[in-house]
Design a protein around this motif. Structure first.
Motif, PDB file in Angstrom:
ATOM      1  N   ILE A 116       9.438  12.851 -15.814  1.00 13.02           N
ATOM      2  CA  ILE A 116       8.369  13.062 -15.275  1.00 13.02           C
ATOM      3  C   ILE A 116       7.957  14.615 -14.706  1.00 13.02           C
ATOM      4  O   ILE A 116       8.723  14.706 -13.936  1.00 13.02           O
ATOM      5  N   ARG A 117       7.374  15.173 -15.225  1.00  4.39           N
ATOM      6  CA  ARG A 117       7.130  16.594 -14.472  1.00  4.39           C
ATOM      7  C   ARG A 117       5.786  16.551 -13.664  1.00  4.39           C
ATOM      8  O   ARG A 117       4.797  16.310 -14.275  1.00  4.39           O
ATOM      9  N   ALA A 144       3.625  14.728 -18.021  1.00  6.01           N
ATOM     10  CA  ALA A 144       3.227  15.450 -16.976  1.00  6.01           C
ATOM     11  C   ALA A 144       2.177  14.695 -16.209  1.00  6.01           C
ATOM     12  O   ALA A 144       1.306  14.001 -16.820  1.00  6.01           O
ATOM     13  N   VAL A 145       2.454  14.648 -14.890  1.00  2.82           N
ATOM     14  CA  VAL A 145       1.385  14.111 -13.918  1.00  2.82           C
ATOM     15  C   VAL A 145       0.677  15.126 -13.129  1.00  2.82           C
ATOM     16  O   VAL A 145       1.236  15.954 -12.688  1.00  2.82           O
ATOM     17  N   MET A 167      13.605  20.497 -11.850  1.00  7.80           N
ATOM     18  CA  MET A 167      13.853  19.889 -10.706  1.00  7.80           C
ATOM     19  C   MET A 167      15.016  20.925  -9.805  1.00  7.80           C
ATOM     20  O   MET A 167      15.024  20.544  -8.593  1.00  7.80           O
ATOM     21  N   GLU A 168      15.632  21.607 -10.534  1.00  8.12           N
ATOM     22  CA  GLU A 168      16.816  22.466  -9.800  1.00  8.12           C
ATOM     23  C   GLU A 168      15.912  23.873  -9.303  1.00  8.12           C
ATOM     24  O   GLU A 168      16.739  24.603  -8.505  1.00  8.12           O
ATOM     25  N   GLU A 200       0.723  -1.348   0.128  1.00  4.51           N
ATOM     26  CA  GLU A 200       0.052   0.009   0.020  1.00  4.51           C
ATOM     27  C   GLU A 200       0.829   1.186   0.031  1.00  4.51           C
ATOM     28  O   GLU A 200       1.850   1.363   0.864  1.00  4.51           O
ATOM     29  N   ILE A 201       0.551   2.445  -0.649  1.00  7.12           N
ATOM     30  CA  ILE A 201       1.238   3.431  -0.988  1.00  7.12           C
ATOM     31  C   ILE A 201       0.257   4.442  -1.080  1.00  7.12           C
ATOM     32  O   ILE A 201      -0.823   4.456  -1.336  1.00  7.12           O
ATOM     33  N   GLY A 202       0.510   5.806  -0.554  1.00  8.08           N
ATOM     34  CA  GLY A 202      -0.309   6.952  -0.549  1.00  8.08           C
ATOM     35  C   GLY A 202       0.276   7.974  -1.339  1.00  8.08           C
ATOM     36  O   GLY A 202       1.446   7.993  -2.116  1.00  8.08           O
ATOM     37  N   LYS A 203      -0.684   8.923  -1.540  1.00  2.09           N
ATOM     38  CA  LYS A 203      -0.078  10.016  -2.321  1.00  2.09           C
ATOM     39  C   LYS A 203       1.348  10.872  -2.586  1.00  2.09           C
ATOM     40  O   LYS A 203       1.983  11.030  -3.156  1.00  2.09           O
ATOM     41  N   GLU A 204       1.566  10.996  -1.164  1.00  2.00           N
ATOM     42  CA  GLU A 204       2.607  11.583  -0.719  1.00  2.00           C
ATOM     43  C   GLU A 204       3.980  10.893  -1.243  1.00  2.00           C
ATOM     44  O   GLU A 204       5.121  11.236  -1.969  1.00  2.00           O
ATOM     45  N   GLU A 205       3.861   9.422  -1.070  1.00  2.00           N
ATOM     46  CA  GLU A 205       4.869   8.556  -1.556  1.00  2.00           C
ATOM     47  C   GLU A 205       5.030   8.542  -2.810  1.00  2.00           C
ATOM     48  O   GLU A 205       6.164   8.700  -3.526  1.00  2.00           O
ATOM     49  N   VAL A 206       3.881   8.461  -3.631  1.00  2.00           N
ATOM     50  CA  VAL A 206       3.826   8.342  -5.137  1.00  2.00           C
ATOM     51  C   VAL A 206       4.380   9.743  -5.691  1.00  2.00           C
ATOM     52  O   VAL A 206       5.223   9.748  -6.623  1.00  2.00           O
ATOM     53  N   LEU A 207       4.045  10.979  -5.110  1.00  2.00           N
ATOM     54  CA  LEU A 207       4.643  12.225  -5.351  1.00  2.00           C
ATOM     55  C   LEU A 207       5.979  12.070  -5.331  1.00  2.00           C
ATOM     56  O   LEU A 207       6.709  13.001  -6.229  1.00  2.00           O
ATOM     57  N   LYS A 208       6.769  11.833  -4.243  1.00  2.00           N
ATOM     58  CA  LYS A 208       7.958  11.542  -4.120  1.00  2.00           C
ATOM     59  C   LYS A 208       8.861  11.176  -5.148  1.00  2.00           C
ATOM     60  O   LYS A 208       9.824  11.622  -5.789  1.00  2.00           O
ATOM     61  N   TYR A 209       8.194   9.721  -5.646  1.00  2.00           N
ATOM     62  CA  TYR A 209       8.774   9.039  -6.588  1.00  2.00           C
ATOM     63  C   TYR A 209       8.561   9.665  -7.930  1.00  2.00           C
ATOM     64  O   TYR A 209       9.918   9.921  -8.783  1.00  2.00           O
ATOM     65  N   PHE A 210       7.585  10.255  -8.515  1.00  2.00           N
ATOM     66  CA  PHE A 210       7.429  11.291  -9.440  1.00  2.00           C
ATOM     67  C   PHE A 210       8.365  12.483  -9.734  1.00  2.00           C
ATOM     68  O   PHE A 210       8.980  12.791 -10.574  1.00  2.00           O
ATOM     69  N   ASN A 211       8.674  12.811  -8.507  1.00  2.00           N
ATOM     70  CA  ASN A 211       9.204  14.271  -8.380  1.00  2.00           C
ATOM     71  C   ASN A 211      10.789  14.005  -8.515  1.00  2.00           C
ATOM     72  O   ASN A 211      11.754  14.977  -8.806  1.00  2.00           O
TER      73      ASN A 211
END
Length: 342
Positions: free
Chosen positions: A247-248, A280-281, A340-341, A231-242
């Motif tokens: 992926i922007r 883009a996500v 990202m910079e 199980e993963i939540g939104k914040e963890e998914v955002l961390k990986y995408f970021n």
């Protein structure tokens, strides 16, 4: 310095040529096309930054009448390079393959060709190692390329069991006249080929999906429902995408309301042709549904496959044997991940 030729100077071919020209460890020898198309005429008006070769020698008179200088034939170009990026119309690449074989040259084909044209169905992030040293590679389509980026990103972090996707597909590229829909949506039968192709690249993921054609031209939208192994939540998914340079993450609240917003933003950034290499996500679309995680991505169909083509050259020519080293160089030379910079 790896010498590269681009065959087919259309929507993808123009962008492939520009992409190769940006790679500091590659040399663009030239591009080839069959006739003085608008893209070729624009090339002339820009001062012929790339040498042009004729794919059909019988058409030489057409180029002469248009005042477009040529440097030889397609066969001449093939003999001068180490690897060809074939961006011709579906089916043409398969015929061109015989010429590449004649001179024992490596070639990379685009998503429109059938899979059996190549030794490996290739994606830079998902299966780079399988392309190492191979003579013929075939890229995934624009939708599949972006979809795999997102699924592979999560799969490497938490593992993905299965995905169900819906593709809201643009009907044609900007400037196309050969097809279109008016006040209508068109549904394809399931599963769509992008889901099947994802499973070819990532056989451990069970994928299915539906595709809907829409009367727009600037980008596709894909919704993804992914079942992770934990199980993963939104914040963890955002961390990986970021953390992913291709992926922007964008926010509806900031004005990124859809495909048109992203195309306009790319133009405002001064990107040539309004191109974006990254998917883009949309942050506000990331939600949990039980154990599943759902999100929506934008696919800029004209340019999204360019980075993976550069990766394919690196793999076929064994310029880098390490996947992360290879994609990092591609990203660096294309200027990806700059946001990202900030």
């Amino acid at each position: 310095m790896v010498k590269v030729g681009v065959v087919g100077y259309g929507v993808i071919g123009q962008r492939l040529a520009d992409g190769v020209a940006l790679q500091e460890d590659m040399e663009l020898v030239g591009v080839a096309d069959v006739s003085p198309t608008l893209a070729v005429r624009a090339l002339k008006e820009k001062g012929m930054p790339y040498d042009l070769y004729i794919a059909v020698p019988e058409n030489k008179e057409l180029f002469d009448k248009a005042g477009i200088p040529v440097s030889g034939t397609l066969e001449d170009l093939v003999q001068k390079v180490d690897v060809i990026l074939d961006a011709t119309s579906a089916g043409v690449g398969a015929r061109n393959k015989e010429l590449y074989k004649k001179y024992n040259k490596k070639a990379i084909f685009q998503g429109g060709e059938k899979n059996d044209v190549a030794d490996v169905f290739f994606h830079g992030y998902a299966n780079y190692e399988k392309g190492l040293g191979k003579q013929f590679l075939k890229l995934t389509s624009c939708n599949t390329t972006g979809l795999i980026r997102a699924v592979d990103c999560l799969d490497r972090e938490v593992g993905i069991e299965k995905v169900a996707i819906t593709i809201i597909r643009r009907v044609a590229d900007p400037g196309d006249y050969h097809r279109g829909l008016t006040n209508a949506l068109q549904v394809d039968k399931a599963p769509n080929h992008q889901a099947v192709d994802l499973m070819t690249i990532m056989p451990h993921v069970d994928a299915t999906g539906i595709l809907v054609h829409t009367p727009v031209t600037h980008g596709h939208i894909i919704t993804v429902v992914a079942t992770p192994k934990r199980e993963i939540g939104k914040e963890e998914v955002l961390k990986y995408f970021n953390q992913h340079p291709r992926i922007r993450v964008v926010r509806l609240a900031d004005g990124f309301l859809g495909n048109a917003s992203l195309f306009r933003y790319a133009r405002d950034l001064g990107n040539p042709r309004g191109d974006m290499y990254e998917i883009a996500v949309f942050e506000e679309t990331i939600v949990n549904s039980g154990k599943d995680i759902m999100f929506a991505i934008n696919i800029p169909q004209e340019a999204v496959v360019i980075p993976e083509n550069m990766d394919a050259i690196r793999a076929a020519m064994e310029m880098q044997t390490d996947r992360l080293e290879a994609v990092a160089l591609t990203n660096k030379y294309l200027g990806m991940g700059k946001w990202m910079e900030k």
